[in-house]
Design an enzyme around this catalytic site. Structure first.
Site, PDB file in Angstrom:
ATOM      1  N   CYS A 174       0.822  -1.208   0.000  1.00 17.43           N
ATOM      2  CA  CYS A 174       0.000   0.000   0.000  1.00 17.43           C
ATOM      3  C   CYS A 174       0.855   1.258   0.000  1.00 17.43           C
ATOM      4  O   CYS A 174       2.066   1.205   0.133  1.00 17.43           O
ATOM      5  CB  CYS A 174      -0.891   0.020   1.237  1.00 17.43           C
ATOM      6  SG  CYS A 174      -1.993  -1.391   1.398  1.00 17.43           S
ATOM      7  N   ASN A 226       0.308   1.277   6.269  1.00 18.81           N
ATOM      8  CA  ASN A 226       0.990   0.484   5.257  1.00 18.81           C
ATOM      9  C   ASN A 226       1.942  -0.457   5.979  1.00 18.81           C
ATOM     10  O   ASN A 226       2.686  -0.037   6.850  1.00 18.81           O
ATOM     11  CB  ASN A 226       1.780   1.398   4.310  1.00 18.81           C
ATOM     12  CG  ASN A 226       2.602   0.614   3.317  1.00 18.81           C
ATOM     13  OD1 ASN A 226       2.213  -0.466   2.899  1.00 18.81           O
ATOM     14  ND2 ASN A 226       3.743   1.147   2.944  1.00 18.81           N
TER      15      ASN A 226
END
Length: 132
Positions: free
Chosen positions: A2, A74
């Site tokens: 991500c 993330n």
């Protein structure tokens, strides 16, 4: 993996967050989102590009907002199942099976001390609407 982006007390923060999130589109083809909070004292925007790995449902899309806390995350928290079980035993309820929500709820419960409990590789930005 991500990608996360955001602005804090930045002129044109939403526009900049949108640009940054678009530029990292290759990091998260599964979902994207932005979140913004502005009041008299603070302006904060968060952006996220998602590559779904642990919880594939849309419920785990980010930014994740829950009870006045919003975060973009993330990485991977290796011990999220253990932390989730500990938090659940203390009365914390979860709506996803993601490690993202575990990070958010751990921060709510333990604050910055939660960082000492985390095992993994990660980055996150968290906004608290109550404190700015």
């Amino acid at each position: 993996m991500c990608g996360i982006a955001g602005c804090y007390k930045q002129a044109n923060g939403q526009k900049l967050t949108d640009i940054m999130t678009d530029r990292i589109a290759h990091r998260g083809p599964d979902a994207s989102g932005t979140w913004s909070h502005e009041d008299d004292q603070v302006s904060v925007q968060l952006g996220h590009r998602r590559l779904s790995i642990i919880d594939l449902s849309a419920a785990a899309d980010q930014p994740l907002s829950k009870g006045g806390l919003t975060m973009v995350y993330n990485g991977e928290l290796y011990n999220y199942k253990e932390l989730r079980a500990e938090l659940a035993s203390r009365g914390v309820s979860f709506v996803t099976s993601s490690d993202t929500e575990v990070v958010l709820e751990a921060w709510r419960y333990w604050g910055a001390a939660s960082l000492q409990r985390f095992r993994g590789m990660f980055a996150f930005a968290l906004a608290d609407e109550k404190t700015g």
